[in-house]
Scaffold this active site. Sequence first.
Site, short mmCIF file in Angstrom:
data_model
loop_
_atom_site.label_atom_id
_atom_site.label_comp_id
_atom_site.label_asym_id
_atom_site.label_seq_id
_atom_site.Cartn_x
_atom_site.Cartn_y
_atom_site.Cartn_z
N TYR A 10 0.81 -1.22 0.00
CA TYR A 10 0.00 0.00 0.00
C TYR A 10 0.84 1.26 0.00
O TYR A 10 0.31 2.36 0.03
CB TYR A 10 -0.90 0.03 1.24
CG TYR A 10 -2.13 -0.82 1.14
CD1 TYR A 10 -2.08 -2.05 0.50
CD2 TYR A 10 -3.33 -0.41 1.69
CE1 TYR A 10 -3.19 -2.85 0.42
CE2 TYR A 10 -4.46 -1.21 1.61
CZ TYR A 10 -4.38 -2.42 0.99
OH TYR A 10 -5.48 -3.21 0.91
N ASP B 91 -6.07 -5.03 6.24
CA ASP B 91 -7.21 -4.51 5.50
C ASP B 91 -8.25 -5.63 5.34
O ASP B 91 -9.44 -5.46 5.63
CB ASP B 91 -6.71 -4.04 4.13
CG ASP B 91 -7.71 -3.14 3.44
OD1 ASP B 91 -8.77 -2.88 4.02
OD2 ASP B 91 -7.44 -2.71 2.30
#
Length: 399
Positions: A148, A290
């Site tokens: 990310y 996540d």
Amino acid sequence: MAKIKIEDGKLKVPDEVDIPFIEGDGTGPDISRAAKLVFEAAVKKAYGGRRKVNWIEALAGESAYKRTGSWLPEETLQTIKEHIVAIKGPLTTPVGGGIRSLNVALRQIFDLYACVRPVKYYSGVPSPLKHPEKVDAVVFRENTEDVYAGIEWKYDSPEARRVREFLKEEFKISLREDSGIGLKPISEFATRRLMRKAINYAIAKNRKSITIMHKGNIMKFTEGAFREWCYKTAKEEFGDKIITEAELAEGKSQDSKIVIKDRIADNMFQQILTRSDEYDIIISPNLNGDYISDALAGLVGGLGVAPGANIGDFYAIFEATHGTAPKYAGLDKVNPTSLILSGVMMFEYIGWNEVATLIESALKETFLKKIFTYDLARQIEGAKEVKCSEFAKAIVDNM
Ligand code: NAP
């Protein structure tokens, strides 16, 4: 002065405190109005006027763009910088160009390295599990690294070509010519500060265990290293407060110490379903975190119910975990619980625990009375379906 300050390494919160509130886009204003009603009633009830919150309007997202021409105005960043703690509704992610994601930008600007997501079951809420009451976990997801970090190149870009050539020349690694490329950095520094935060939280909140969720069997020098650095931090910095699962297996006694264990990421997904009560705090790199946060949220009523916060060393932004749900914007329909519970986390963070307890108890009571917004009402026989604002009023009535 109504600003929170940092003094002697601690937050100093005045009795009358200014807190920036980013209402957000789509259904953001609906849930923000509902949440403010609940927050203000709880503060009043808890402190009878001795303490007070002043909400400072801060703009971000599409509404900011329409009013100021900027998706994330400098004024908003300055306001958060000055006030340290803020709360926000969901923001529209701009499509095509400019900022990749406003949420990611906020996390990076204020170095909010821990994404903290408590996931707890409230009686009466629909769940796919037979025993949802066994779910009571808090995910600590690393927020700044991993795939990310945004280091990636399109397959046909000059950068991707150069990286492919570099890998071939320097390391004899051949990638297909049509490969896009992304990097996955995971550092000891970022891992250790997250683990430190998770252990301090476990100590403060009397939690029983911390599970390191990783895929270190395959990605040895990123996720494997994450696992190692977590154990190292626990042993070196909190040796007298923790015990590892391996030490327990050797017969050492727990003595009310926090158990540190680790599980491979894929296994975690079935473990939270089959052995939910064995998982308390879960710490993980960005991507795993996540996934597991949303999977856990699904067990206790979905994203409309699960709160979240992005926290750095002092800076903290509390936020609803769902998106803007634009089709329901302005209909006074969606579930404000995620934002309300994010507020509960915020009040705990600033030490106003009486407010947090009041709101949580009243919310529990409301669910027990089978009062729900549409999303949960449609799954429960005999539920009383109410609007977003009516749900907030019901919580206030139950305080
Ligand atoms: P979404 O806004 O989360 O909505 C997806 C669906 O989830 C909704 O249609 C609704 O389901 C349900 N839902 C979401 N919030 C709810 C609530 N408060 N109460 C009840 N149900 C709720 O996801 P999206 O449609 O993928 O994204 C829309 C926009 O939000 C995008 O611009 C995206 O980038 C942004 N976004 C922002 C954040 C953030 O700011 N943190 C996070 C995620 C997405 P039903 O249709 O079944 O009723």
